[in-house]
Design an enzyme around this catalytic site. Structure first.
Site, PDB file in Angstrom:
ATOM      1  N   ARG A 186      -8.440 -10.422   0.951  1.00 47.82           N
ATOM      2  CA  ARG A 186      -7.090 -10.240   0.385  1.00 47.82           C
ATOM      3  C   ARG A 186      -6.867 -11.048  -0.893  1.00 47.82           C
ATOM      4  NH1 ARG A 186      -2.980  -7.828   3.256  1.00 47.82           N
ATOM      5  NH2 ARG A 186      -3.751  -6.698   5.041  1.00 47.82           N
TER       6      ARG A 186
ATOM      7  N   ASP B 248      -6.404   0.016   0.905  1.00 45.35           N
ATOM      8  CA  ASP B 248      -5.951  -0.385   2.235  1.00 45.35           C
ATOM      9  C   ASP B 248      -6.757   0.376   3.264  1.00 45.35           C
ATOM     10  OD1 ASP B 248      -3.454  -2.083   3.259  1.00 45.35           O
ATOM     11  OD2 ASP B 248      -3.904  -0.523   4.703  1.00 45.35           O
TER      12      ASP B 248
ATOM     13  N   TYR C 209      -3.411   1.671  14.784  1.00 47.03           N
ATOM     14  CA  TYR C 209      -2.259   2.009  13.933  1.00 47.03           C
ATOM     15  C   TYR C 209      -1.812   3.460  14.132  1.00 47.03           C
ATOM     16  CZ  TYR C 209      -2.444  -2.393  11.358  1.00 47.03           C
ATOM     17  OH  TYR C 209      -2.393  -3.713  11.017  1.00 47.03           O
TER      18      TYR C 209
ATOM     19  N   ARG D 189      -0.710 -10.492  -3.303  1.00 45.20           N
ATOM     20  CA  ARG D 189       0.539 -11.195  -3.595  1.00 45.20           C
ATOM     21  C   ARG D 189       0.412 -12.666  -3.941  1.00 45.20           C
ATOM     22  NH1 ARG D 189       3.074  -8.947   1.680  1.00 45.20           N
ATOM     23  NH2 ARG D 189       0.906  -9.344   2.141  1.00 45.20           N
TER      24      ARG D 189
ATOM     25  N   ARG E 258       3.227  -5.034  -9.613  1.00 45.89           N
ATOM     26  CA  ARG E 258       3.760  -4.368  -8.421  1.00 45.89           C
ATOM     27  C   ARG E 258       5.269  -4.117  -8.553  1.00 45.89           C
ATOM     28  NH1 ARG E 258       5.636  -2.880  -4.491  1.00 45.89           N
ATOM     29  NH2 ARG E 258       5.220  -3.323  -2.308  1.00 45.89           N
TER      30      ARG E 258
HETATM   31  C1  LIG Z   1      -5.093  -4.709   8.954  1.00 48.82           C
HETATM   32  C2  LIG Z   1      -5.321  -4.368   7.498  1.00 48.82           C
HETATM   33  C3  LIG Z   1      -4.424  -3.629   6.670  1.00 48.82           C
HETATM   34  N1  LIG Z   1      -4.999  -3.534   5.416  1.00 48.82           N
HETATM   35  C4  LIG Z   1      -6.208  -4.194   5.417  1.00 48.82           C
HETATM   36  C5  LIG Z   1      -6.443  -4.683   6.722  1.00 48.82           C
HETATM   37  C6  LIG Z   1      -7.707  -5.379   7.175  1.00 48.82           C
HETATM   38  C7  LIG Z   1      -7.740  -6.799   6.758  1.00 48.82           C
HETATM   39  C8  LIG Z   1      -6.812  -7.669   7.558  1.00 48.82           C
HETATM   40  O1  LIG Z   1      -6.999  -7.788   8.762  1.00 48.82           O
HETATM   41  O2  LIG Z   1      -5.953  -8.285   6.926  1.00 48.82           O
HETATM   42  C9  LIG Z   1      -7.161  -4.302   4.321  1.00 48.82           C
HETATM   43  C10 LIG Z   1      -6.672  -4.583   2.968  1.00 48.82           C
HETATM   44  N2  LIG Z   1      -5.419  -4.391   2.448  1.00 48.82           N
HETATM   45  C11 LIG Z   1      -5.387  -4.771   1.150  1.00 48.82           C
HETATM   46  C12 LIG Z   1      -6.696  -5.154   0.770  1.00 48.82           C
HETATM   47  C13 LIG Z   1      -6.997  -5.489  -0.689  1.00 48.82           C
HETATM   48  C14 LIG Z   1      -8.221  -5.958  -1.151  1.00 48.82           C
HETATM   49  C15 LIG Z   1      -8.382  -7.481  -0.997  1.00 48.82           C
HETATM   50  O3  LIG Z   1      -8.011  -8.202  -1.939  1.00 48.82           O
HETATM   51  O4  LIG Z   1      -8.892  -7.947   0.023  1.00 48.82           O
HETATM   52  C16 LIG Z   1      -7.499  -5.084   1.919  1.00 48.82           C
HETATM   53  C17 LIG Z   1      -8.964  -5.436   2.091  1.00 48.82           C
HETATM   54  C18 LIG Z   1      -4.223  -4.723   0.250  1.00 48.82           C
HETATM   55  C19 LIG Z   1      -2.872  -4.854   0.815  1.00 48.82           C
HETATM   56  N3  LIG Z   1      -2.376  -4.265   1.936  1.00 48.82           N
HETATM   57  C20 LIG Z   1      -1.053  -4.584   2.085  1.00 48.82           C
HETATM   58  C21 LIG Z   1      -0.660  -5.410   1.004  1.00 48.82           C
HETATM   59  C22 LIG Z   1       0.733  -5.937   0.752  1.00 48.82           C
HETATM   60  C23 LIG Z   1       1.644  -4.846   0.275  1.00 48.82           C
HETATM   61  C24 LIG Z   1       2.406  -5.183  -0.989  1.00 48.82           C
HETATM   62  O5  LIG Z   1       1.835  -5.596  -2.014  1.00 48.82           O
HETATM   63  O6  LIG Z   1       3.614  -4.966  -0.939  1.00 48.82           O
HETATM   64  C25 LIG Z   1      -1.787  -5.584   0.201  1.00 48.82           C
HETATM   65  C26 LIG Z   1      -1.897  -6.340  -1.078  1.00 48.82           C
HETATM   66  C27 LIG Z   1      -0.153  -4.109   3.161  1.00 48.82           C
HETATM   67  C28 LIG Z   1      -0.682  -4.074   4.540  1.00 48.82           C
HETATM   68  N4  LIG Z   1      -1.800  -3.372   4.935  1.00 48.82           N
HETATM   69  C29 LIG Z   1      -2.010  -3.597   6.276  1.00 48.82           C
HETATM   70  C30 LIG Z   1      -0.980  -4.422   6.763  1.00 48.82           C
HETATM   71  C31 LIG Z   1      -0.860  -4.905   8.197  1.00 48.82           C
HETATM   72  C32 LIG Z   1      -0.143  -4.698   5.689  1.00 48.82           C
HETATM   73  C33 LIG Z   1       1.158  -5.447   5.737  1.00 48.82           C
HETATM   74  C34 LIG Z   1       0.941  -6.900   5.869  1.00 48.82           C
HETATM   75  C35 LIG Z   1       0.724  -7.487   4.515  1.00 48.82           C
HETATM   76  O7  LIG Z   1       1.630  -7.318   3.707  1.00 48.82           O
HETATM   77  O8  LIG Z   1      -0.317  -8.121   4.298  1.00 48.82           O
HETATM   78  C36 LIG Z   1      -3.130  -3.013   7.046  1.00 48.82           C
END
Ligand SMILES: Cc1c2[nH]c(c1CCC(=O)O)Cc1[nH]c(c(CCC(=O)O)c1C)Cc1[nH]c(c(CCC(=O)O)c1C)Cc1[nH]c(c(C)c1CCC(=O)O)C2
Length: 342
Positions: free
Chosen positions: A26, A76, A153, A30, A39
């Protein structure tokens, strides 16, 4: 294209490196003010994910801002169910939401196994643009969710502490769960193969909800599908498996043709090393360690590095970096790894 910095790729192949490579799960997101600024100009998360030029820009931000040794494509795990015909929404400050969920055999039958270039062409285009723009600075990581985490999910509809609807399906309708996992697995294999064609040099499988299953169920409903993904991808690129909370499954991952095993912060590196043969280990600083002072971050990072001595290691956190982490502390983490000669 020759890589200028191939430390991560060599460590991911199990080769010796002059120093330990480092990146953060990640890292694109953010924590970076430049991400939040971009964003804020958009309608939402999905617009960013689905606009290849912007996804590529955000992928490269942490390479500039944090000086990490690898880029991970900005996307994602939920793009896969979306392409299969079950769209997600990303609700501001709450997380993912599926307006429709999988309840019945008819719902599973309706799902597509999309051609990657059709259903997920925007991710593949983002990979191609990123690869070109990186110009060999660092290797590019592709990824997908593990089939069980995606099922969780698709059945639950949103994040949950218990995922009890998804877990109920495994007990009440195991055959239906397997049919769904089968479709997700076929989609994921084709998608990851296409990511490699588009430029991904390593792929990581995220089983974020692995830890909610009992071990025997984990073997039946998750590990066996991850094994199939590893078997399909391993001839192409090194594969990393990160299964959060599934410490008991390390011997199973060790028997798969993945090259790297990701550790969360609850795992003991020496114990995993003893179970994992010659695999590369990735991890596992507690994301909360980055809330300390810079001096405390340095001390915690060095303690983590010492635990991984004796075999190939890629430094990372034990899960994704938390959004309210100070990027200066992330830089301390990265610099500490780079200065380390263990
Ligand atoms: C479970 C999971 C998700 N997404 C992901 C997982 C597996 C990794 C983990 O266990 O954390 C994978 C993911 N999601 C995102 C990346 C980006 C690449 C990186 O920098 O790693 C990666 C590798 C961007 C994202 N995915 C998400 C954001 C935030 C959304 C935003 O910018 O408003 C980002 C940058 C949203 C997201 N996406 C997901 C959730 C639960 C959420 C909300 C929680 C949160 O905000 O972190 C599902």
């Amino acid at each position: 294209m020759m890589l200028k910095n191939d430390l991560f790729l060599r460590a991911a192949r199990g080769e010796a490196t002059e120093r330990t490579p480092v990146w953060l799960m990640r890292q694109a997101g953010r924590i970076l003010p430049e991400y939040r600024a971009l964003r804020a100009r958009l309608s939402g998360f999905k617009e960013l994910v689905e606009t290849p030029e912007l996804a590529a820009e955000v992928t490269i931000q942490p390479i500039d801002a944090l000086d990490v040794d690898a880029a991970i494509i900005f996307s994602d795990i939920l793009v896969v169910p979306d392409a299969m015909g079950l769209p997600y929404e990303m609700v501001e400050a709450r997380g993912p939401l599926f307006p429709e969920v999988i309840k019945s055999a008819a719902d599973v039958d309706k799902l597509r196994i999309p051609e990657p270039e059709e259903g997920l062409g925007y991710v593949l285009e983002a990979l191609r643009i990123t690869k070109k723009a990186l110009n060999g600075r660092v290797p590019l990581i592709g990824f997908a969710g593990a089939p069980f985490t995606i099922l969780a999910y698709m059945v639950e509809g949103h994040g949950s502490k218990t995922f009890s609807k998804a877990r109920a399906m495994l007990y009440r309708e195991p055959a239906l769960a397997h049919r769904l996992l089968e479709k997700i697995t076929l989609t994921t294999i084709a998608y990851l193969q296409a990511q490699v064609t588009a430029g991904a040099q390593v792929v990581q499988v995220f089983d974020s909800w692995a830890g909610i299953l009992p071990p025997a169920q984990y073997t039946e409903f998750s590990a066996r599908y991850i094994a199939r993904i590893c078997e399909a991808l391993a001839p192409l690129v090194p594969v990393t498996v990160f299964a959060k909370g599934a410490w008991w499954a390390v011997p199973e991952f060790a028997a798969m043709p993945c090259r790297t095993i990701g550790l969360d912060w609850n795992q003991d590196a020496a114990q995993v090393r003893a179970q994992a043969g010659d695999k590369t280990l990735q991890g596992n600083l507690d994301p909360c360690a980055l809330y300390g002072t810079p001096e405390q971050v340095k001390t915690a990072t060095e303690a983590m590095l010492r635990q991984f001595a004796g075999g190939p290691h890629i430094a990372n956190l034990g899960h994704g970096v938390y959004p309210d982490t100070n990027p200066d502390n992330v830089r301390v983490f990265v610099e500490t790894v780079k200065a380390w000669r263990g």
